[in-house]
Every structure is written in C-alpha cells, then in structure tokens.
Design a protein around this motif. Structure first.
Motif, short mmCIF file in Angstrom:
data_model
loop_
_atom_site.label_atom_id
_atom_site.label_comp_id
_atom_site.label_asym_id
_atom_site.label_seq_id
_atom_site.Cartn_x
_atom_site.Cartn_y
_atom_site.Cartn_z
N ALA A 14 18.99 -9.43 28.94
CA ALA A 14 18.07 -10.32 29.66
C ALA A 14 18.56 -11.76 29.57
O ALA A 14 19.29 -12.13 28.64
N HIS A 15 18.13 -12.55 30.54
CA HIS A 15 18.48 -13.98 30.52
C HIS A 15 17.45 -14.76 29.70
O HIS A 15 17.80 -15.54 28.83
N HIS A 16 16.18 -14.59 29.98
CA HIS A 16 15.15 -15.35 29.29
C HIS A 16 14.74 -14.66 27.99
O HIS A 16 14.50 -13.45 27.98
N PRO A 17 14.64 -15.42 26.88
CA PRO A 17 14.22 -14.81 25.62
C PRO A 17 12.82 -14.22 25.71
O PRO A 17 11.92 -14.82 26.30
N ALA B 125 21.06 -13.45 26.57
CA ALA B 125 22.07 -14.51 26.75
C ALA B 125 21.44 -15.54 27.68
O ALA B 125 21.27 -15.29 28.86
N HIS B 126 21.05 -16.68 27.14
CA HIS B 126 20.27 -17.67 27.90
C HIS B 126 21.08 -18.94 28.14
O HIS B 126 21.93 -18.97 29.01
N THR B 127 20.83 -20.00 27.35
CA THR B 127 21.55 -21.26 27.61
C THR B 127 23.04 -21.12 27.30
O THR B 127 23.85 -21.88 27.83
N GLY C 169 21.37 -23.21 38.03
CA GLY C 169 20.44 -22.09 37.92
C GLY C 169 19.32 -22.41 36.95
O GLY C 169 19.56 -23.01 35.91
N GLY C 170 18.09 -22.02 37.29
CA GLY C 170 16.96 -22.29 36.41
C GLY C 170 16.41 -23.68 36.63
O GLY C 170 16.67 -24.31 37.66
N SER C 171 15.67 -24.18 35.64
CA SER C 171 15.02 -25.49 35.76
C SER C 171 16.06 -26.61 35.69
O SER C 171 16.66 -26.82 34.64
N ALA D 46 13.32 -20.75 44.18
CA ALA D 46 12.57 -20.05 43.14
C ALA D 46 13.46 -19.89 41.90
O ALA D 46 14.65 -19.58 42.02
N HIS D 47 12.90 -20.13 40.74
CA HIS D 47 13.66 -20.06 39.48
C HIS D 47 14.44 -18.73 39.38
O HIS D 47 15.65 -18.72 39.15
N TRP D 48 13.73 -17.63 39.57
CA TRP D 48 14.37 -16.31 39.47
C TRP D 48 15.52 -16.17 40.46
O TRP D 48 16.59 -15.63 40.13
N THR E 148 17.53 -18.36 41.62
CA THR E 148 18.74 -19.13 41.29
C THR E 148 19.53 -18.47 40.15
O THR E 148 20.70 -18.77 39.97
N GLU E 149 18.87 -17.59 39.39
CA GLU E 149 19.54 -16.95 38.26
C GLU E 149 19.94 -15.50 38.53
O GLU E 149 20.87 -14.97 37.91
N ARG E 150 19.24 -14.87 39.47
CA ARG E 150 19.51 -13.47 39.80
C ARG E 150 20.98 -13.21 40.18
O ARG E 150 21.54 -12.16 39.80
ZN LIG Z 1 15.78 -19.57 33.69
#
Ligand SMILES: [Zn+2]
Length: 296
Positions: free
Chosen positions: A70-73, A105-107, A203-205, A246-248, A250-252
């Motif tokens: 997953a991307h977000h914890p 795996a996030h930032t 990607g993301g905020s 949309a946040h999702w 940009t990361e998808r």
């Molecule tokens: Zn994000």
C-alpha cells in the motif's frame, strides 16, 4: 531472487521493496515498511493499492493475494489497540486471519526515482525529468549514489516538458483523459488560454510545494488537495497555473510501475487495484445558461 518451485517469502519481498524504496528516505513523521505478516510465509501474489480500506482488502483477498503493498500507511499515528471493535482493528484482524501480509511504501516511494511522480509524469509524456523538491542533503543512512547531484533524479515531484505546448484549458482536458477517472475530475486555476510547455507534477498533496513550483519557473503545476487561500495567493503573486486532480488519481499510476517491478524482480503475480478510494464521490458542474430547459 526466487528459485524454481519456491516462491519468495514475505521477507524476500520486503528486502526487494526496501532496496527500491529505502525506509531511510521516508519523512520522519511517516511510518513505512512491513506493517503485519510473518516473514517466512510464501508470497505468490501481491496486491498493489493506494489505500488500505475494507473494500481494497476484500478485493485483494478475493484475488488470492498473500501480501498487500500500500502507499498510504494504515497505522500512521500511535495506537494502543487494534481491537476488532475499531475500524482499523477490523482490517488488521481480517488480514491476520487470512494470513495476508501488509507493507507500506509512502514518502520513501514519493522521493524514489523511479517513484510516484515519475509514473504521474509518464501519463503526460513529460521529458527531461528533474525533481521539483530535491531531498534533504544525503545522510550516511541513505547509502551511496543517492544524491540528486549524481543525476539519480530523486526528490518529491517531477518537472518536465510536454511533447506539445498547449493551453491550460487543453491541458486540463488532457489531464482528465490520461488520469484515472474520479468523481472529482480535474480543475484548474489561472488563465485558461495560458500556454503550458513546462509542467510540474507531484502525486498526492502538493500544497506545500507551490513555492518550489514558482521558483522553478514552470508554466503549470498539477497536484492534489489544493486550497483556496494558498492557491489564490500563489496565482496573485504571478505563480504557475494550477491543476488540482483527485489525490488517488495522482498516485494510482505508480501502482503499475510497482507491480511491474515486483513481477520482474521476484517473479510474483500481481494485481493492481483500480478501486477509486478518493473520498469525493459526487461532482456536479453548474449548468450553463444555454443548457437550461426552456420553461413550458
Ligand atoms: Zn497520498
């Protein structure tokens, strides 16, 4: 990595992901790496998701995944209970009972090269990529060869050139066409006729990188979660046009890159979730005057 007939273990997949997305690259506040799962369990299939929510977990379980990346914890802030009476506790129980591991795996994936924003930049065919926000000065923990100065291109966001210059209005329509479909869609701020050649994406905020986009002299900056006052003040100061997706969405795009890497590196099967986990589910544009039905 895997030998014929013996699938990689959770520990093998963790090692491969830690090499591509070193945990030391994550922001201090972030929580990345293996969240749950037994290291010696075999992994034949990996599900790649942005958000760990009941819907994506059920999708992964139905697909027969042994591990979710997953991307977000799931657990960012300290917890004192994962009781099944809580929202996140139920997810933890569901995964452990199904013997499915979870890795985040996030930032560290945001700043990696290739990372989250490389996949986003690829949707626009951007060339000559360079980071929007280079990482903090290298520390010994980062390992050798990870400075942006050596050309690795690591950092948050990417700046590049569009294959063809276009107006902001055209770029906004292009963004809506090349990004995953969401109810939010894409909105833009600035003169619709402004020509865009150089585009920054994050990607993301990306609210925190408006100053970097302005300093880089790009024509437009595409990200998500932009707000009224910072966006308005940024434009009033002559900053680049803004596109807010949309946040999702940009990361998808990164999930495809992640899945391809896991398949290449470890020979595992992968499934990528297209389940839109953006919280915004309804969008209505005001009708144009000529769209209105004439009164009888
Ligand atoms: Zn994000």
């Amino acid at each position: 990595m895997s030998t014929t007939g013996s699938p990689p273990t959770v520990a093998d997949v963790v090692a491969a992901l830690d090499r591509r997305y070193p945990p030391a690259w994550a922001e201090e506040w972030d929580r990345v790496g293996l969240v749950l799962g037994e290291p010696d369990r075999p992994v034949r299939r990996v599900a790649c998701v942005i958000d760990v929510v009941p819907e994506t977990v059920e999708e992964a379980l139905a697909a027969g995944a042994d591990l979710i990346v997953a991307h977000h914890p799931l657990l960012l802030r300290g917890v004192s209970s994962v009781a099944a009476t809580t929202y996140k506790g139920r997810i933890v129980h569901r995964l452990i009972k199904a013997d499915v591991a979870l890795y985040v795996a996030h930032t560290n994936a945001d700043v990696a090269a290739p990372g989250v924003s490389d996949a986003l930049a690829a949707r626009f065919g951007l060339t000559g990529l360079r980071p929007l926000h280079p990482p903090r000065p290298a520390s010994p923990a980062d390992g050798p060869g990870q400075d942006t100065a050596d050309g690795s291109g690591r950092g948050i966001g990417r700046i590049g050139e569009l294959p063809t210059p276009m107006t902001l209005a055209e770029l906004t329509r292009l963004a809506a066409a090349v990004l995953p479909v969401t109810a939010w869609g894409v909105r833009a701020a600035g003169d619709p006729g402004r020509m865009v050649r150089t585009l920054a994406v994050s990607g993301g905020s990306g609210d925190g990188f408006l100053a970097e986009a302005a300093a880089a002299g790009v024509d437009a900056f595409l990200t998500s979660d932009l707000r009224h006052h910072p966006a308005g003040e940024h434009l009033a100061a002559g900053g680049p046009a803004l596109l807010d997706a949309a946040h999702w969405a940009t990361e998808r795009p990164w999930l495809d890159d992640l899945a391809a890497h896991l398949a290449d590196e470890l020979g595992v099967e992968t499934v990528v979730s297209d389940l839109d986990t953006d919280p915004w589910t309804v969008h209505a544009a005001a009708p144009r005057p000529d769209d209105k039905e004439p009164r009888p």
